[in-house]
Enzyme design. Structure first.
Site, short mmCIF file in Angstrom:
data_model
loop_
_atom_site.label_atom_id
_atom_site.label_comp_id
_atom_site.label_asym_id
_atom_site.label_seq_id
_atom_site.Cartn_x
_atom_site.Cartn_y
_atom_site.Cartn_z
N ASP A 176 0.87 -1.18 0.00
CA ASP A 176 0.00 0.00 0.00
C ASP A 176 0.91 1.23 0.00
O ASP A 176 1.98 1.20 0.61
CB ASP A 176 -0.88 -0.01 1.27
CG ASP A 176 -2.07 0.91 1.16
OD1 ASP A 176 -3.21 0.42 1.14
OD2 ASP A 176 -1.86 2.16 1.09
N THR A 178 -11.23 3.80 -5.80
CA THR A 178 -11.67 4.54 -6.99
C THR A 178 -12.74 5.53 -6.53
O THR A 178 -13.92 5.38 -6.85
CB THR A 178 -12.25 3.59 -8.06
OG1 THR A 178 -13.27 2.77 -7.46
CG2 THR A 178 -11.19 2.71 -8.66
N PHE A 223 -17.25 -8.88 -4.99
CA PHE A 223 -18.66 -8.69 -4.61
C PHE A 223 -18.75 -8.75 -3.08
O PHE A 223 -19.62 -9.40 -2.52
CB PHE A 223 -19.54 -9.77 -5.25
CG PHE A 223 -19.61 -9.69 -6.75
CD1 PHE A 223 -20.43 -8.76 -7.37
CD2 PHE A 223 -18.85 -10.54 -7.54
CE1 PHE A 223 -20.50 -8.66 -8.76
CE2 PHE A 223 -18.91 -10.46 -8.94
CZ PHE A 223 -19.73 -9.52 -9.55
N GLU A 241 -19.31 -5.27 3.24
CA GLU A 241 -18.60 -4.93 4.48
C GLU A 241 -19.28 -5.62 5.65
O GLU A 241 -20.51 -5.73 5.69
CB GLU A 241 -18.62 -3.41 4.69
CG GLU A 241 -17.60 -2.73 3.81
CD GLU A 241 -17.49 -1.25 4.13
OE1 GLU A 241 -17.42 -0.49 3.17
OE2 GLU A 241 -17.49 -0.90 5.32
N PHE A 256 -32.90 -7.10 0.03
CA PHE A 256 -32.81 -5.73 -0.49
C PHE A 256 -34.17 -5.14 -0.85
O PHE A 256 -34.29 -4.33 -1.76
CB PHE A 256 -31.81 -5.65 -1.68
CG PHE A 256 -30.40 -5.65 -1.18
CD1 PHE A 256 -29.87 -6.78 -0.59
CD2 PHE A 256 -29.61 -4.51 -1.23
CE1 PHE A 256 -28.58 -6.79 -0.06
CE2 PHE A 256 -28.34 -4.50 -0.70
CZ PHE A 256 -27.82 -5.65 -0.12
N CYS A 293 -19.91 2.03 -1.59
CA CYS A 293 -20.09 1.40 -2.91
C CYS A 293 -21.31 1.93 -3.64
O CYS A 293 -21.19 2.53 -4.71
CB CYS A 293 -20.18 -0.10 -2.76
SG CYS A 293 -18.61 -0.82 -2.29
N LYS A 349 -21.60 5.79 -4.90
CA LYS A 349 -20.63 6.18 -5.93
C LYS A 349 -20.77 5.30 -7.17
O LYS A 349 -20.59 5.76 -8.29
CB LYS A 349 -19.21 6.17 -5.38
CG LYS A 349 -18.55 4.83 -5.28
CD LYS A 349 -17.08 4.96 -4.90
CE LYS A 349 -16.45 3.62 -4.60
NZ LYS A 349 -16.28 2.72 -5.74
N LYS A 407 -24.46 0.81 7.84
CA LYS A 407 -25.29 -0.39 8.03
C LYS A 407 -24.80 -1.06 9.30
O LYS A 407 -23.69 -0.75 9.78
CB LYS A 407 -25.21 -1.32 6.83
CG LYS A 407 -23.83 -1.94 6.62
CD LYS A 407 -23.88 -2.99 5.52
CE LYS A 407 -22.53 -3.69 5.39
NZ LYS A 407 -22.53 -4.72 4.37
N ARG A 412 -18.86 6.13 5.94
CA ARG A 412 -18.81 6.83 4.66
C ARG A 412 -20.20 6.82 4.00
O ARG A 412 -20.82 5.78 3.87
CB ARG A 412 -17.76 6.19 3.75
CG ARG A 412 -16.34 6.43 4.26
CD ARG A 412 -15.32 5.71 3.44
NE ARG A 412 -15.47 4.27 3.49
CZ ARG A 412 -14.76 3.42 2.76
NH1 ARG A 412 -13.85 3.87 1.91
NH2 ARG A 412 -14.95 2.12 2.87
#
Ligand code: UDX
Length: 440
Positions: free
Chosen positions: A34, A90, A155, A158, A255, A266, A269, A326, A333
């Site tokens: 990193d 990204t 996929f 978190e 969902f 995720c 964005k 969540k 974030r």
């Protein structure tokens, strides 16, 4: 037959760490690097940069077995490595487009160190066409080496990233050469032999499939939030409607929970980036903008519920329960709770928050929010409570105690977690999302 390979991972974040640790667990020899060398130093001492269930143990196992190592720079590590996974961030630009600078500089750095054939795999969520860009950057930086590229989108959820890495629902690999596909099959041999669905595609199809999947999950959530708005106007119950819809295997129950909407690093964005990339490729996709609009609208709805119940928000104390995006993570974030908090603060309310894991992160980044370490301290003296993130412990709140210390017994349930009948029994004004309200 399994053949242990030497693999590299660039980016020690939410994607790179579970990916590297899982690849080491399956028997490969893995280094992780990193640009943040402090992070690498901490990882070497067993300190993780964020919480993720089971990740510390998996990393420790990998380090103990000698198959997982953390390296501060690429020098000496790229030669002899068969495959490098790029797992760098990204983040979104203000236009909504993904910022791919880290991807480009990773490719350049890898190319400069490479001495022999190298397969570079993009794992980060990237726009259509990025793998081809990667290849040309690497070629430009080091024309003497053969670079192959593949797209192997993650996929990972978190809070569940370790299990998702060890037992993925599917593995998707896009590549533009049979040799790259062969190498990737060798990487994933242990999982393929265990029967994990393994889907091969061309590069662009794999890149597009990741955005299409994430946007579709966001679409399910926004669809139910739109249905919730209609339920609020008509008196119907969105929770029942979700139950009916989810019983159809073609729809599936996951969902379909209406509420405060999606957050995290995720979905917000990725939906915006998918919209931008779609128009770049010449297709206008307004449905994607509608997903975002409905998700933003939910915050207005909660502010209106608070105003409806409290009249003026100035000088009112509002307690927010749950502030991570969540349950099961300390990640704040794009957390809906914090977007709501900023709105309510701007309306003049005082905000006090409680979260089982994310309190310190909120303290560090949202100084206007008072953060309590005990849920009942947050509730005490509040004119209204808003349940923002459905941590399991909120189901077992001592409602007598909560009611006795609140200024007004008003609860807005942003996740439809609480039982309306119980709220009625305890004498609360209870305002759920897309369900009939309860007035004492
Ligand atoms: C997501 C995808 O699930 C994962 O496949 C991808 O790789 C990364 O993005 P994650 O961001 O960890 O993973 O979160 P997820 O568990 O999918 O939840 C996203 C958001 O949607 C959360 O804010 C959650 O509260 C919200 N949500 C989820 C709803 O509002 N309603 C639901 O029914 C489900």
């Amino acid at each position: 037959m399994f053949l242990a390979m030497r693999l590299g991972v660039l980016g020690a974040g939410h994607v790179g760490l579970p990916t590297g640790a899982a690849l080491a667990h399956s028997g490969h020899d893995v280094w992780v690097s990193d640009i943040d060398t402090d992070r690498i130093d901490s990882l070497r001492q067993g300190v993780l940069p964020f919480q993720e269930q089971g990740l510390d143990a998996l990393i420790q196992d990998g380090m103990d077995s000698g198959r997982l190592s953390f390296v501060p720079g690429l020098r000496d590590h790229v030669p002899g490595t068969d495959v490098v996974f790029i797992c760098v961030g990204t983040p979104p630009r203000s236009s909504g487009e993904a910022n791919l600078l880290a991807l480009e500089s990773s490719a350049a750095a890898l190319a400069e160190q490479a001495t022999g054939d190298l397969l570079v795999v993009e794992k980060s969520t990237v726009p259509l066409g990025s793998a081809e860009r990667l290849r040309s950057v690497m070629k430009r930086h080091n024309p003497s080496v053969t670079f192959r590229v593949a797209s192997n989108p993650e996929f990972l959820k978190e809070g569940n990233a370790v299990d998702d890495s060890l037992n993925p629902s599917r593995i998707l690999v896009g590549a533009d050469s049979e040799r790259a596909h062969e190498i990737m099959r060798d990487v994933y041999r242990p999982l393929i032999e265990r029967g994990v669905p393994y889907i091969e595609a061309d590069l662009r199809t794999a890149e597009l499939a990741k955005h299409a999947s994430n946007a579709f999950l966001s679409l399910k959530i926004s669809y139910m939030n739109a249905v919730a708005r209609l339920c609020e106007k008509s008196g119907a119950d969105v929770v029942k409607i979700a139950e009916v819809m989810g019983a159809d295997a073609r729809i599936a129950p996951q969902f379909l929970n209406a509420g405060l909407g999606y957050g995290g690093f995720c979905f917000p964005k990725d939906v915006a980036a998918f919209d931008r990339l779609s128009s770049r490729w010449g297709y206008d996709f307004p449905m994607l903008r509608e997903i975002t609009r409905i998700n933003d609208e939910v915050i207005d709805v909660v502010v209106q519920k608070a105003e409806g119940a409290l009249w003026n928000l100035e000088g009112k104390r509002i307690a927010l329960l749950g502030m991570s995006f969540k349950p099961g993570t300390d990640d704040i974030r794009y957390a809906p709770a914090l977007i709501l908090a900023e709105r309510l603060l701007n309306e003049g309310a005082a905000i006090v928050g409680y979260d089982p894991e994310a309190g310190d992160n909120v303290r560090a980044e949202h100084p206007r929010i008072e953060v309590e370490d005990d849920v009942y301290d947050a509730i005490a003296g509040a004119h209204c409570l808003v349940l923002c993130t459905e941590w399991p412990e909120f189901e077992y709140l001592d409602l007598d105690r909560a009611k006795a210390t609140m200024k007004y017994p008003i609860v807005i349930d942003g996740r439809n977690q609480l039982d309306p009948e119980r709220m009625r029994k305890y004498g609360f004004t209870y305002l759920p999302m897309g369900r009939p309200p309860v007035q004492p």
